[in-house]
Design an enzyme around this catalytic site. Structure first.
Site, short mmCIF file in Angstrom:
data_model
loop_
_atom_site.label_atom_id
_atom_site.label_comp_id
_atom_site.label_asym_id
_atom_site.label_seq_id
_atom_site.Cartn_x
_atom_site.Cartn_y
_atom_site.Cartn_z
N CYS A 79 1.36 -1.40 0.11
CA CYS A 79 -0.27 0.23 -0.01
C CYS A 79 0.64 0.84 -0.19
O CYS A 79 1.25 1.56 -1.03
CB CYS A 79 -0.76 -0.46 1.51
SG CYS A 79 -2.32 1.51 1.07
N HIS A 169 -3.25 -5.12 1.89
CA HIS A 169 -2.44 -5.72 2.87
C HIS A 169 -2.37 -6.97 3.04
O HIS A 169 -3.77 -7.10 3.77
CB HIS A 169 -3.35 -4.43 4.05
CG HIS A 169 -3.14 -3.11 4.10
ND1 HIS A 169 -2.47 -2.29 4.37
CD2 HIS A 169 -3.18 -2.32 3.20
CE1 HIS A 169 -2.08 -1.12 4.44
NE2 HIS A 169 -3.19 -1.36 3.79
N GLU A 171 -0.77 -8.26 4.97
CA GLU A 171 -0.33 -8.61 6.55
C GLU A 171 -1.90 -8.68 7.30
O GLU A 171 -1.74 -8.98 8.31
CB GLU A 171 0.23 -7.73 7.35
CG GLU A 171 -0.25 -6.22 7.36
CD GLU A 171 -0.25 -5.52 6.29
OE1 GLU A 171 -0.81 -3.95 6.49
OE2 GLU A 171 -0.02 -6.07 4.58
#
Length: 187
Positions: A79, A169, A171
């Site tokens: 991002c 994202h 994660e």
């Protein structure tokens, strides 16, 4: 293997958690002294790219990290990290590391309320869930850039040399496929 995670602002803790789950040693990069010890790769998390760029300059981290990236250190930008690595982007601002031959569009999907999840194929990983939060996308990519994923007609993941970027994202989602993909670049 030891990974440095830029921890000035943004989703750095979530990346560290993913690395912990993969039994990969990591550490936070907050100041110049943190990069004096050897490490094998770098993660630039999502967050506010303008704030990160200012802090990188103010803390005198920009030039040393840029030198490591330009010398071939593997780097993964998610991002805002994608924006930090981009050579060019639409909208206001100044490129930061300018190391990847991509042009990105900031906040391409709108404000926070425009956040969404999608599933799409990621080259070498398979179909994955992607979380987009005030995300950019890649408008154009140079000849040496490999597109890894697209969604909605836009490039959302790419690689060039030892650089990997995602507009989403990974994660924040289940699974470790994208982090494993990045770690394979180190081997």
């Amino acid at each position: 293997m030891r990974i440095g995670v830029l921890a000035l602002q943004g989703a750095f803790a979530e990346h560290i958690k993913k690395l912990d789950e993969l039994d990969v040693e990591s550490f936070e990069i907050r100041q110049l002294g943190d990069i004096k010890k050897p490490f094998d790769g770098l993660i630039l998390p999502g967050g506010e790219s303008t704030v990160m760029g200012k802090l990188l300059r103010d803390l005198e981290l920009l030039e040393p990290l840029k030198a490591l990236i330009c010398d071939g250190m593997p780097v993964f930008g998610t991002c805002a990290g994608l924006l930090l690595l981009a050579k060019d982007f639409s909208g206001e601002g100044t490129p930061v590391f300018s190391s990847m031959d991509i042009k990105a569009r900031r906040n391409a999907y709108g404000r926070q309320l425009g956040s969404f999840c999608a599933n799409a194929d990621f080259l070498g990983v398979g179909n994955i869930q992607m979380t987009f939060i005030r995300a950019p996308y890649i408008e154009s990519a140079g000849a040496d850039v490999t597109v890894l994923s697209e969604t909605g007609g836009h490039i959302v993941a790419a690689t060039q040399g030892k650089q990997l970027v995602t507009a989403f994202h990974p994660e924040l989602n289940e699974g470790h496929g994208i982090h494993k993909y990045f770690l394979e670049e180190l081997r």
